[in-house]
Design a protein around this motif. Structure first.
Motif, PDB file in Angstrom:
ATOM      1  N   ASN A  64      46.157  26.563  67.615  1.00  0.00           N
ATOM      2  CA  ASN A  64      46.359  26.344  66.357  1.00  0.00           C
ATOM      3  C   ASN A  64      45.568  25.175  65.543  1.00  0.00           C
ATOM      4  N   GLU A  65      44.299  24.822  66.520  1.00  0.00           N
ATOM      5  CA  GLU A  65      43.452  24.018  66.000  1.00  0.00           C
ATOM      6  C   GLU A  65      42.174  24.858  65.805  1.00  0.00           C
ATOM      7  N   GLY A  66      42.082  26.234  66.071  1.00  0.00           N
ATOM      8  CA  GLY A  66      40.855  26.958  65.715  1.00  0.00           C
ATOM      9  C   GLY A  66      40.151  27.514  66.708  1.00  0.00           C
ATOM     10  N   GLN A  67      40.448  27.104  68.126  1.00  0.00           N
ATOM     11  CA  GLN A  67      39.728  27.609  69.332  1.00  0.00           C
ATOM     12  C   GLN A  67      39.981  28.923  69.680  1.00  0.00           C
TER      13      GLN A  67
ATOM     14  N   PRO B 123      39.269  39.917  56.634  1.00  0.00           N
ATOM     15  CA  PRO B 123      40.738  39.333  57.141  1.00  0.00           C
ATOM     16  C   PRO B 123      41.776  40.174  56.442  1.00  0.00           C
ATOM     17  N   HIS B 124      42.776  40.338  57.408  1.00  0.00           N
ATOM     18  CA  HIS B 124      43.873  41.240  56.835  1.00  0.00           C
ATOM     19  C   HIS B 124      45.249  40.673  57.147  1.00  0.00           C
ATOM     20  N   GLY B 125      45.356  40.497  58.428  1.00  0.00           N
ATOM     21  CA  GLY B 125      46.973  39.916  58.896  1.00  0.00           C
ATOM     22  C   GLY B 125      46.731  38.799  59.646  1.00  0.00           C
ATOM     23  N   LEU B 126      47.990  38.232  59.826  1.00  0.00           N
ATOM     24  CA  LEU B 126      48.150  36.796  60.205  1.00  0.00           C
ATOM     25  C   LEU B 126      49.672  36.644  60.769  1.00  0.00           C
ATOM     26  N   ARG B 127      49.429  36.137  62.188  1.00  0.00           N
ATOM     27  CA  ARG B 127      50.817  35.808  62.552  1.00  0.00           C
ATOM     28  C   ARG B 127      50.734  34.597  63.665  1.00  0.00           C
ATOM     29  N   ILE B 128      51.956  34.048  63.949  1.00  0.00           N
ATOM     30  CA  ILE B 128      51.801  32.865  64.691  1.00  0.00           C
ATOM     31  C   ILE B 128      52.950  33.095  65.973  1.00  0.00           C
TER      32      ILE B 128
ATOM     33  N   THR C 296      53.658  30.700  59.181  1.00  0.00           N
ATOM     34  CA  THR C 296      53.961  29.372  59.554  1.00  0.00           C
ATOM     35  C   THR C 296      54.311  28.982  60.904  1.00  0.00           C
ATOM     36  N   ASP C 297      54.034  27.735  61.300  1.00  0.00           N
ATOM     37  CA  ASP C 297      54.378  27.558  62.951  1.00  0.00           C
ATOM     38  C   ASP C 297      55.699  26.820  62.913  1.00  0.00           C
ATOM     39  N   SER C 298      55.764  26.246  64.217  1.00  0.00           N
ATOM     40  CA  SER C 298      57.235  25.981  64.603  1.00  0.00           C
ATOM     41  C   SER C 298      57.436  24.481  63.973  1.00  0.00           C
ATOM     42  N   ALA C 299      56.235  23.867  63.314  1.00  0.00           N
ATOM     43  CA  ALA C 299      56.364  22.805  62.782  1.00  0.00           C
ATOM     44  C   ALA C 299      56.413  22.696  61.013  1.00  0.00           C
ATOM     45  N   GLY C 300      56.503  24.011  60.772  1.00  0.00           N
ATOM     46  CA  GLY C 300      56.645  24.095  59.327  1.00  0.00           C
ATOM     47  C   GLY C 300      55.189  24.009  58.483  1.00  0.00           C
ATOM     48  N   ASN C 301      54.206  24.057  59.424  1.00  0.00           N
ATOM     49  CA  ASN C 301      52.837  23.867  58.617  1.00  0.00           C
ATOM     50  C   ASN C 301      52.513  25.519  58.394  1.00  0.00           C
ATOM     51  N   VAL C 302      51.639  25.509  57.288  1.00  0.00           N
ATOM     52  CA  VAL C 302      51.513  27.011  56.677  1.00  0.00           C
ATOM     53  C   VAL C 302      50.054  27.235  56.707  1.00  0.00           C
TER      54      VAL C 302
END
Length: 331
Positions: free
Chosen positions: A125-128, A99-104, A60-66
């Motif tokens: 967070n837009e995918g670039q 794909p295995h791990g994910l962090r923000i 999750t990011d600072s805005a709560g998006n998942v």
């Protein structure tokens, strides 16, 4: 044996049978959360025909998006939702091997760990794509390669650690610019040795927590890799998440054999005191990855192909005749 003694023994046996407990208590007390079992898939807001494959990680990011990282064939590997589970955007087709791990991080940059291509990738967070660590398709043990890395964790200073994980058995530390600083660990069971360092997290004091999953323990180190202590009472830990307030949450299983045999199905979420390792509460959940949003919701990435959202909403009574007519926990 006299008749009287026989009758007394029979009464004791019957009493013991009736007093036997059918359910074990929850370690540290029950965590009273309610679950939404198909977050991001109910209601259906993704492009037509999209579903998750095995969900390896969620963040999750600072805005709560998942952000959901999964291994399906139809949907993009990395899919983003708002806190209500509505589809926002996605990316990653053709980018990932496994794909295995994910962090923000604190800049809301998205870091994805690919243990098939031996890469750690940083995105906006837009995918670039901003940066790649490792050498694509090449496994190794030097400063420029990984061997099936698993996770990443960030220091407040911007330095970061990568657990390098399925092929190697080490933790690698980098500067915030991505320069190799040091590494520690080898295959084994002693202090500072690993058998699948599966996830890594850092607390506000700079202590590094590593899930040494196949050794059924969590090891804790200082910022230079010096062994401090270990916890051996929490089982085979799949996921760790340290909140900014040093609240440690884990998704774990009784032991590594049960975890692998059940393919992560039979697990528990636990809240842990980082100072002592004491369990402060627990509840059942399958799961491979755990994240806690700033709002306090708990997200579990499950290899069943689901994201579980746990939130405050413990029921005090049944749902009555409406039960089963619609997903009552989708809001």
């Amino acid at each position: 044996m006299t008749l009287r003694n026989a009758l007394v023994m029979a009464v004791i046996v019957v009493a013991m049978g009736y007093s036997q407990q059918g359910w074990n208590s929850h370690e540290g007390g029950l965590l009273k959360y309610r679950v939404q079992i198909r977050f991001g898939q109910e209601p259906e807001t993704m492009p037509e025909g999209w579903t998750f494959g095995r969900v390896s990680a969620v963040a999750t990011d600072s805005a709560g998006n998942v952000y959901v990282l999964h291994r399906g064939k139809q949907a993009d590997p990395l899919v983003v939702f708002d806190p209500k589970g509505r589809y926002l955007r996605s990316w990653g087709k053709g980018v990932f091997g496994n794909p295995h791990g994910l962090r923000i991080d604190r800049h809301d940059h998205v870091w994805a760990i690919d243990n098939g291509l031996h890469l750690v990738m940083e995105f906006t967070n837009e995918g670039q794509l901003l940066r790649t660590l490792g050498t694509k398709g090449k496994a190794g043990t030097d400063e420029n390669t990984f061997n099936r890395p698993t996770d990443i964790a960030f220091m407040p200073s911007g330095e970061f650690y990568v657990s390098d994980g399925y092929g190697n058995a080490r933790v690698v530390k980098f500067s915030r610019e991505g320069k190799f600083l040091l590494a520690w660990g080898k295959h084994g069971t002693g202090p500072g040795e690993f058998n699948t360092p599966h996830v890594v997290q850092v607390d506000s004091r700079g202590q590094v927590y590593v899930s040494d999953r196949e050794n059924n323990r969590i090891q804790i180190f200082d910022a230079t890799g010096k062994f401090l202590r270990q916890w051996t009472h929490l089982g085979a830990t799949q996921g760790l998440f340290m909140t900014p307030r040093d609240e440690l949450w884990i998704i774990t299983h009784r032991n590594n054999i049960e975890n692998l045999t059940y393919d992560t199905l039979s697990g528990r979420i636990m809240r842990i005191d980082p100072a002592t390792g004491n369990i402060l509460g627990s509840m059942e959940s399958p799961g491979h990855w755990i994240d806690v949003s700033r709002a306090g919701d708990i997200y579990i990435g499950s290899l069943t192909g689901n994201v579980f959202r746990w939130y405050a909403g413990w029921l005090s009574k049944g749902l009555g005749p409406d039960e089963g007519l619609r997903p009552a926990n989708v809001k």
